[in-house]
Design an enzyme around this catalytic site. Structure first.
Site, PDB file in Angstrom:
ATOM      1  N   MET A  14       0.828  -1.215   0.000  1.00  0.00           N
ATOM      2  CA  MET A  14       0.000   0.000   0.000  1.00  0.00           C
ATOM      3  C   MET A  14       0.860   1.262   0.000  1.00  0.00           C
ATOM      4  O   MET A  14       0.606   2.198  -0.758  1.00  0.00           O
ATOM      5  CB  MET A  14      -0.926   0.017   1.227  1.00  0.00           C
ATOM      6  N   ALA A  78      -1.277  -1.544  11.314  1.00  0.00           N
ATOM      7  CA  ALA A  78      -1.978  -0.799  12.372  1.00  0.00           C
ATOM      8  C   ALA A  78      -1.649  -1.376  13.748  1.00  0.00           C
ATOM      9  O   ALA A  78      -1.266  -2.532  13.872  1.00  0.00           O
ATOM     10  CB  ALA A  78      -3.482  -0.866  12.126  1.00  0.00           C
ATOM     11  N   LYS A 184     -13.667   5.763   7.979  1.00  0.00           N
ATOM     12  CA  LYS A 184     -13.094   4.616   7.256  1.00  0.00           C
ATOM     13  C   LYS A 184     -13.552   3.296   7.878  1.00  0.00           C
ATOM     14  O   LYS A 184     -13.830   2.315   7.178  1.00  0.00           O
ATOM     15  CB  LYS A 184     -11.558   4.705   7.242  1.00  0.00           C
ATOM     16  N   ASN A 188     -15.702   0.334   6.086  1.00  0.00           N
ATOM     17  CA  ASN A 188     -15.385  -1.093   6.067  1.00  0.00           C
ATOM     18  C   ASN A 188     -16.531  -1.938   6.631  1.00  0.00           C
ATOM     19  O   ASN A 188     -16.791  -3.035   6.140  1.00  0.00           O
ATOM     20  CB  ASN A 188     -14.100  -1.364   6.862  1.00  0.00           C
ATOM     21  N   GLU A 191     -18.826  -2.255   3.956  1.00  0.00           N
ATOM     22  CA  GLU A 191     -18.198  -3.191   2.997  1.00  0.00           C
ATOM     23  C   GLU A 191     -18.479  -4.650   3.429  1.00  0.00           C
ATOM     24  O   GLU A 191     -18.836  -5.495   2.617  1.00  0.00           O
ATOM     25  CB  GLU A 191     -16.692  -2.892   2.979  1.00  0.00           C
ATOM     26  N   ARG A 449     -39.632  -5.921  32.830  1.00  0.00           N
ATOM     27  CA  ARG A 449     -38.549  -5.298  33.607  1.00  0.00           C
ATOM     28  C   ARG A 449     -39.081  -4.722  34.917  1.00  0.00           C
ATOM     29  O   ARG A 449     -38.454  -4.794  35.965  1.00  0.00           O
ATOM     30  CB  ARG A 449     -37.861  -4.190  32.794  1.00  0.00           C
TER      31      ARG A 449
END
Ligand code: 6PG
Length: 476
Positions: A14, A78, A184, A188, A191, A449
């Site tokens: 990359m 990363a 980003k 993803n 994606e 509840r």
């Protein structure tokens, strides 16, 4: 030699492609790699572009080769390696210099790194880069987070290398600190959902309709000329037509059904859950990858349980069913994107980013992995209604949901009756059906509840009664 406009550390696939892209667009770039051999090899392979490249063998040399204030892209694995690289670089930098992490970082790490540099005079940009190797080399989509001032310093270079959609560059400054890496991450996550829904439709065609890889490829090829036109559909068609050089069979039939994942899908789901914003399509996709990786366990379970005892998929009108599959995929996609954008809207408030939704859709139209015609429609929907509570209530997408949700319902039903797993498509249907229903069923959850834990509830008439008259229960 004139100083470089920008520097780049990390000449892996990359990083090398990004550096060549930067050089090709007329920007002088200084490069550095942990191993000197790789730097030398890179400069040699740069060929005609080597005039634009300053290969540096030490960090001192590298920093000195860049014009201050120095933007330095770090494109390495990363996680901890980024912290280590930053620590090595920092002593050589001076006020105004900008470290730019272009990897798939967790935005929480980006926020921490940004804060850590705050008082040093240095600054930090977290930059999401999408498009794989090809994108890095010829035009990625770039999502920038950092100070506006640091963005101004890199805007020209990044604009020159970004993908273009109708001449509009697919790069933008999205907000402070972690904004770029957050966007980003959600890219993803979407994606993952997109890919999972394609895989589910592929499963219906392969296991339900018993179609060959080549035939399925033709179906995707046709869809790529219609409303599903996108990079992911395009490459799905392509991979389905490729033969395995060893056996001559379709290569997809020779690939083990265990999907890898590096974390961004999971982070999207975690952040969505943390904020209490449903992202069921992304969650289903992450879970499906996890189940896929339990290959041995699944094989053992098939021996114990067998495949579901169901009648084979009954399809009387194949053309109509294929049209339903196409529309169901579009509907499922709308659900996943609506959720992804809702998660970004939530994060924008939570972290004070003021994320520009139309701009995000705009810079995803080309260069990135989820690029598509569809994103142009999202751009236009959010441009007209930037404050819409959800993509699916904008006029254009409300129309599309109404038009395609019948097909989604029929496909999910047929798959369920045929014993074929479609968790992401089913999650989209569940999302639409829950989201559009003004009166849901959580009243019973509230009653439960309150019954067992006296947690209280609000009343539909607004009256001031917060506990039920449960008798032997805790309320009343
Ligand atoms: C992109 C891709 C890229 C990478 C993913 C794959 O936008 O260019 O998303 O970032 O291919 O990290 O992620 P998984 O290995 O988790 O599928």
């Amino acid at each position: 030699m004139a100083q470089a406009e920008i520097g780049l550390i990390g000449l892996g696939v990359m990083g090398a492609n990004l550096a060549l892209n930067i050089a090709e667009k007329g920007n002088k770039i200084a490069v550095f790699n942990r191993t000197v051999e790789r730097t030398r090899e890179f400069v040699q392979e740069a060929g005609a572009l080597s005039d634009q490249v300053i290969g540096c063998e030490t960090i001192e040399e590298f920093v000195a080769a860049i014009r201050p204030p120095r933007p330095i892209i770090i494109m390495i694995k990363a996680g901890d390696p980024v912290d280590q690289q930053m620590a090595l670089l920092k002593p050589y930098l001076s006020a105004g210099d900008i470290m730019i992490d272009a990897g798939n970082a967790n935005f929480r790490d980006t926020m921490r790194r940004f804060d850590a540099l705050k008082d040093s005079g240095l600054t930090f940009i977290g930059m999401g880069v999408s498009g794989g190797e090809e994108g890095a080399r010829h035009g990625p989509s770039i999502m920038v987070g950092g100070t506006e001032e640091s963005w101004k310093r890199v805007e020209k270079v990044l604009t020159s290398i970004a993908a273009k959609y109708n001449d509009e560059p697919c790069v933008a400054w999205l907000g402070e600190n972690g904004a770029g890496h957050f966007v980003k991450t959600i890219h993803n996550g979407i994606e993952y959902a997109d890919m999972q829904m394609i895989a589910e439709i592929y499963g219906i065609l392969r296991d339900g309709l018993k179609m060959s890889a080549d035939e399925i490829g033709q179906v995707f090829g046709t869809w790529n000329k219609g409303r599903l036109e996108s990079y992911l559909i395009e490459i799905t068609e392509k991979v389905l037509h490729v033969a395995d050089p060893i056996t001559g069979k379709p290569i997809v039939d020779m690939i083990l059904d265990k999907a890898g994942q590096k974390g961004t899908g999971k982070w999207s789901a975690i952040e969505a859950q943390t904020m209490g914003i449903p992202a069921t399509g992304i969650e289903a996709a992450v879970a499906a990858r996890s189940i896929s990786s339990m290959k041995e366990e699944r094989e053992a379970a098939e021996k114990v349980l067998g495949l579901p005892a169901v009648a084979p998929l009954a399809v009387t009108d194949k053309a109509a069913f294929l049209k339903d599959l196409e529309d169901a995929l579009l509907a499922g996609k709308i659900g996943a994107y609506a959720q992804g954008f809702a998660v970004m809207a939530g994060a924008s408030k939570e972290f004070g980013w003021n994320l520009p939704m139309p701009t995000i859709a705009r810079i995803w139209r080309a260069g990135c992995i989820i690029r598509s015609q569809f994103l142009d429609e999202i751009t236009s929907a959010f441009t007209k209604a930037p404050d819409a509570a959800n993509l699916i209530v904008t006029p254009a997408f409300a129309g599309l949901v109404k038009e395609t949700d019948g097909a989604l319902r029929r496909v999910v039903s047929a798959a369920a009756l045929g014993g074929l797993p479609v968790p992401a498509l089913a999650s989209a249907l569940g999302y639409f059906d829950s989201y559009r229903r003004g009166r849901g069923t959580a009243n019973i959850i509230q009653a439960q509840r309150d019954f067992f834990g006296a947690h209280g509830f609000d009343r539909v008439d607004g009256a001031d009664s917060h506990h039920g008259p449960w008798g032997s229960g805790l309320g009343g």
